[in-house]
Design an enzyme around this catalytic site. Structure first.
Site, PDB file in Angstrom:
ATOM      1  N   ARG A  47       7.928  -3.172   9.113  1.00 19.96           N
ATOM      2  CA  ARG A  47       8.880  -2.301   9.677  1.00 19.96           C
ATOM      3  C   ARG A  47       9.108  -2.586  10.971  1.00 19.96           C
ATOM      4  NH1 ARG A  47       9.944   2.893   7.915  1.00 19.96           N
ATOM      5  NH2 ARG A  47       8.955   3.536   6.019  1.00 19.96           N
TER       6      ARG A  47
ATOM      7  N   TYR B 117       0.934  -6.726  -0.738  1.00 20.72           N
ATOM      8  CA  TYR B 117       1.677  -7.889  -0.761  1.00 20.72           C
ATOM      9  C   TYR B 117       1.648  -8.339   0.431  1.00 20.72           C
ATOM     10  CZ  TYR B 117       4.745  -4.270   1.174  1.00 20.72           C
ATOM     11  OH  TYR B 117       5.494  -2.942   1.741  1.00 20.72           O
TER      12      TYR B 117
ATOM     13  N   ASP C 250      16.713   9.719   6.465  1.00 24.50           N
ATOM     14  CA  ASP C 250      15.624  10.796   6.174  1.00 24.50           C
ATOM     15  C   ASP C 250      16.221  12.068   6.438  1.00 24.50           C
ATOM     16  OD1 ASP C 250      14.094   9.013   4.897  1.00 24.50           O
ATOM     17  OD2 ASP C 250      12.511   8.910   6.202  1.00 24.50           O
TER      18      ASP C 250
END
Length: 433
Positions: A113, A221, A298
């Site tokens: 991120r 991952y 969001d």
């Protein structure tokens, strides 16, 4: 909407929120000639969390922006996405991500991120976006010539357009819509650790692996060129179901994954235990535009995480909004302002429906992932029967981002669990490939 040298003067657009959604929107608008000011409440720009999955509908936008090579250098392009049963570790289905890239023209990537936000932050700096921190917006108002925001210290900022990209707990959403977040009663724990710490845990370094289990799932991952390993543990909290204030505790985490396969259990002790994320969303709404204040990311459509589309939808929002504003600029006379209201109406007309689809599908997928008993066996049978190159469940979301409602692709057709033949599926030999 003519840009002027430097950040001085009134901006064309105020963007409230300096996360991935706000910065990507700011860049999308700035690269098309708008003068942008970003107001971020924190003292510095930064993202909290670990990994993100960015599908072709996002990397397509990054490629258009000229940012895809930088993302590739900071992230990882996995080989496959593999779904396994969390209890016995058996493979249920997979996506060949190299073939997926051939189909959609752009890669499926994973990236930290912080790295993705940094890409947009640097792009905004190069584009001349005015980036202001320590600016807490507490009010939104429409004005005769646009909109204004009120800051916590009493100052007022104005612009022809205000984009509220202030996140799940958006002040704009509370003031303009007045709804509340919806708890799924699930909680997420995350961790990103040096990959050497997990190499003995039977991990798949080149894949995105999702273990789905009764009332829990586990994602793994690699990140940052394979040097870091990302893990996410999600489970239904008994404390949340009981109405307790402090729910989703580390003790609940351990109990939720006690019956899972070895690889999952070995990953649980590595989770960060000093922080956790309640899995919240909001019900879809039809109105994102309130005069000259528009919701984005969001603030408009927070999803549950099961489709890994939250950040992507925010990036797409900015791309669509910028495209429609550019169309209005293209039709305006040299001295005239763009038709802001027409651009906002076009943005809302297409994005509301797409994001409603993602929000509702994410909820449905969460239920599917967490099945127990006979429904779990039926789900497993259906997933094992799926062809690796069946894209009927991804075409509607991974294809090109629609600019108009007529460009929205048809949705997939759900397969009833009752159609599964459980006996045949359970006869499949155990596999760790």
């Amino acid at each position: 909407m003519k840009p002027e040298p430097g950040p001085a003067g009134r901006p064309d657009v105020l963007v409230v929120g300096g996360g991935i959604g706000g910065l990507s929107c700011a860049y999308a608008l700035a690269r098309r000639g708008s003068r942008i000011r970003v107001l971020e409440r924190a003292r510095e720009f930064g993202e909290v969390g670990a990994g993100l999955q960015i599908a072709p509908n996002c990397t397509r936008v990054l490629a258009e922006y000229g940012l895809l090579d930088e993302a590739r250098a900071l992230g990882v392009v996995p080989r496959d996405m593999v779904m396994r049963d969390a209890l016995d570790g058996r493979v249920l289905t997979r996506l060949d991500l190299r073939d997926l890239e051939r189909r959609y023209g752009h890669p499926y990537m994973v990236i930290h991120r912080t790295d993705l936000q940094g890409i947009f932050l640097r792009a905004c700096e190069r584009a001349g976006v005015e980036l202001l921190t320590d600016r807490t917006v507490v009010g939104y108002e429409n004005a005769e010539d646009g909109a204004r925001v009120v800051l916590a210290d009493g100052r007022v900022e104005t612009a022809p357009l205000v984009v509220a990209a202030d996140g799940l707990h958006s002040v704009a959403r509370r003031l303009l819509v007045g709804d509340d977040v919806v708890s799924s009663d699930y909680v997420a724990y995350r961790a990103a650790v040096p990959i050497e710490r997990v190499r003995g845990n039977d991990i798949a370094e080149k894949d995105v692996t999702v273990y789905v289990g009764p009332r829990c799932h586990f994602v793994q991952y690699a990140l940052r060129g394979g040097e870091v390993f990302n893990q996410v543990a999600v489970f239904e909290s008994p404390g949340a179901l009981a109405g307790e204030a402090d729910w989703g505790t580390p003790e609940e985490l351990d109990a939720a994954f006690a019956g899972t396969c070895d690889t999952v259990r070995q990953g649980i002790p590595l989770m960060w235990r000093d922080r956790r994320w309640q899995m919240l969303d909001r019900d879809p709404i039809d109105t994102w535009v309130h005069g000259r204040v528009v919701l984005l990311g969001d603030a408009a459509h927070p999803p549950l995480q099961y489709m890994a589309q939250g950040a992507i939808m925010a990036i797409e929002d900015g791309w669509v909004l910028a495209a429609h504003l550019a169309r209005q600029v293209g039709t305006a006379t040299p001295d005239a302002s763009p038709d802001w209201d027409a651009a906002l109406a076009a943005y809302e007309a297409v994005r509301v429906e797409h994001c409603r689809r993602v929000q509702t599908t994410a909820r449905a997928w969460g239920e599917l992932w967490h099945l127990d008993g006979t429904p779990r066996l039926q789900r497993n049978a259906l997933l094992r029967a799926r062809d690796v190159h069946d894209y009927s469940f991804t075409d509607w979301v991974y294809g090109p981002t629609a600019l108009t409602p007529d460009e929205l692709p048809p949705m997939f057709a759900p397969i009833p669990l009752s159609s599964a033949v459980v006996e045949d599926a359970e006869a499949v030999p155990r596999s760790r490939v």
